[in-house]
Design an enzyme around this catalytic site. Structure first.
Site, PDB file in Angstrom:
ATOM      1  NE  ARG A   8      -1.495   1.676   3.648  1.00  0.00           N
ATOM      2  CZ  ARG A   8      -0.870   2.842   3.837  1.00  0.00           C
ATOM      3  NH1 ARG A   8      -1.109   3.863   3.060  1.00  0.00           N
ATOM      4  NH2 ARG A   8       0.012   2.965   4.802  1.00  0.00           N
ATOM      5  CB  VAL A   9       1.866   3.924  -1.970  1.00  0.00           C
ATOM      6  CG1 VAL A   9       3.151   3.120  -1.999  1.00  0.00           C
ATOM      7  CG2 VAL A   9       1.082   3.756  -3.247  1.00  0.00           C
ATOM      8  CB  SER A  10      -0.476   7.634   1.280  1.00  0.00           C
ATOM      9  OG  SER A  10      -0.099   6.933   2.442  1.00  0.00           O
ATOM     10  CB  THR A  11      -0.563   9.897  -3.082  1.00  0.00           C
ATOM     11  OG1 THR A  11       0.815   9.717  -3.428  1.00  0.00           O
ATOM     12  CG2 THR A  11      -0.670  10.610  -1.740  1.00  0.00           C
ATOM     13  CD  GLN A  14       3.173   7.818  -1.553  1.00  0.00           C
ATOM     14  OE1 GLN A  14       2.071   7.388  -1.251  1.00  0.00           O
ATOM     15  NE2 GLN A  14       4.099   8.112  -0.655  1.00  0.00           N
TER      16      GLN A  14
END
Length: 182
Positions: A8-11, A14
């Site tokens: 998982r990445v936030s944006t 990314q």
């Protein structure tokens, strides 16, 4: 026993590649990935899918615990659900072993630090916005509705529903503008 990976990445800007490669090297047969904030469990569809798929003796692998959750409460809920299913949790970059007291304590410490980091980031962001507002730099988003146009249309005899339909906006927005003009 199956080994699943979660990245998982936030944006959306990314990149997930480094996490996906690390999970593949850790022996993950299936890797689910998403680009969404970890501060809440809402809208984390890939994690939700994994949680439904996992069965007893499966292993869920993440690169770091903060990829799984940024809140201690969410982390504990996820770990509780995994334990209830008999699923083991591993992190490629952190020595996690939830079968021991020390491992559980270490996991909780990592969760606390992830939440602390998130809260610090929010505070810094709020401070930056307050400073920008004070200096007249930050004024927020430009209005998307032309207030004068709504008032003109109303003065010309159009009702709120007709105005909303004509401008492609919600009636509540029209009512808000009309009520603030009285």
């Amino acid at each position: 026993m199956a080994v699943y990976g979660y990245a998982r990445v936030s944006t959306s800007q990314q990149d997930l590649t480094i996490q996906q490669e690390a999970l593949a090297c850790a022996g993950c047969e299936i890797i689910r990935s998403e680009k969404v904030s970890g501060s809440k469990l809402a809208n984390r569809h890939e994690l939700e899918t994994l949680m439904q798929f996992l069965r007893q003796d499966d292993v869920l692998v993440v690169t770091r615990i903060d990829r799984l959750a940024r809140s201690i409460r969410d982390l504990q809920n996820i770990v509780h659900d995994l334990n209830a299913k008999g699923v083991k949790l591993r992190a490629t970059e952190q020595p996690i072993d939830t079968s021991t007291a020390a491992g559980k304590a270490f996991l909780d410490f990592l969760g606390v630090f992830a939440e602390f980091e998130t809260n610090l980031r929010r505070e810094r962001q709020a401070e930056g916005i307050a400073k920008a507002k004070k200096n007249g730099v930050y004024k927020g988003r430009k209005p998307s509705i032309d207030r004068d146009q709504v008032l003109e249309m109303n003065n010309a005899g159009m009702g709120p529903t007709a105005i909303a339909n004509e401008l492609g906006i919600g009636r509540a927005s029209v009512y808000r503008i009309l009520s603030s003009n009285k």
